[in-house]
Design a protein around this motif. Sequence first.
Motif, PDB file in Angstrom:
ATOM      1  N   GLU A 208       5.935  10.582 -12.050  1.00 64.38           N
ATOM      2  CA  GLU A 208       4.956  10.806 -10.986  1.00 64.38           C
ATOM      3  C   GLU A 208       4.240   9.476 -10.748  1.00 64.38           C
ATOM      4  O   GLU A 208       3.429   9.038 -11.563  1.00 64.38           O
ATOM      5  CB  GLU A 208       3.941  11.879 -11.381  1.00 64.38           C
ATOM      6  N   GLN A 210       2.007   6.761  -8.376  1.00 66.50           N
ATOM      7  CA  GLN A 210       0.994   6.647  -7.337  1.00 66.50           C
ATOM      8  C   GLN A 210       0.742   5.161  -7.068  1.00 66.50           C
ATOM      9  O   GLN A 210       0.297   4.429  -7.948  1.00 66.50           O
ATOM     10  CB  GLN A 210      -0.295   7.342  -7.772  1.00 66.50           C
ATOM     11  N   ARG A 221       2.321   8.237  -2.767  1.00 66.07           N
ATOM     12  CA  ARG A 221       2.522   8.950  -4.023  1.00 66.07           C
ATOM     13  C   ARG A 221       3.861   9.671  -3.967  1.00 66.07           C
ATOM     14  O   ARG A 221       4.154  10.361  -2.975  1.00 66.07           O
ATOM     15  CB  ARG A 221       1.386   9.947  -4.250  1.00 66.07           C
TER      16      ARG A 221
END
Length: 269
Positions: A208, A210, A221
């Motif tokens: 994940e 960003q 993101r």
Amino acid sequence: MSAAKKLAVLRSDIERIEAHGEAYSPRRVTLGHAEADAHLQGGLALGAMHEVFAEAGRQSAVATGFVAGISGRAAARRPVVWIRQDFTEIESGAVSMSGFSELGLDPRCLVSVHAADVEHALRTAADALACDAVGVVVLEVWGEARQLDLVASRKLTLAAQASGATCLQLRVAAEPQPSTAETRWIVRAAHSPPASQPWSAWGAPLFETQLVRNRHGPVGRWIMEWKCDECLFGKPAAYPQPVAAAPAYRPHQAPTRKNAFGRSGYRVA
């Protein structure tokens, strides 16, 4: 040199680094993720400094994997100098060469350096960036470090621009501070889907990511999947496992069956 003159020189250098224009056209390497590469105007800038931040604990391993994947693509078979504090080795353990290999970073091209403290790590990073034979310099620092201020950031950026080597700062358990970094990332672990093959114990690594700072484009993101065969990041598949085919004939309503509780005398509401 007086303090006022030093400040003026520093401001001039920062303005030159931050300047937008046709004169700034760094070489770039694609990450593989189409949306991220589009935000980065074609890929991650080489010969620049980038920052990757992560929380302590298991997130540090995720960030290490993310930096390793970027390093393998940016180095282009040139040496990667990975600088770690001794304290980092105690907190997060030693890195795995087999894991680096899975993430596209050839262990034969890796030069691992252990520094006693942040000052030694900074000096080592500056010396490594001065060598134009080096592809990537990773500076891994654990916790807050007052030595990594705007002046140190400027020196690393100028050294990377001069030699063409790419500097990646891996910061664990630290808060972002003003810097001259080209990009700044915050990385966390994403849920990995089950493996598509029965003999594999786990699925592909998922990050994940960003992008919170991008000097020459928008931020964003994304969930990125590391594709080991292609050695690049990509967009996770919507259905990582094969879906069973629908039967050729299926009645509109299945025949009713008596409930087992009904047969045994229990009343079912």
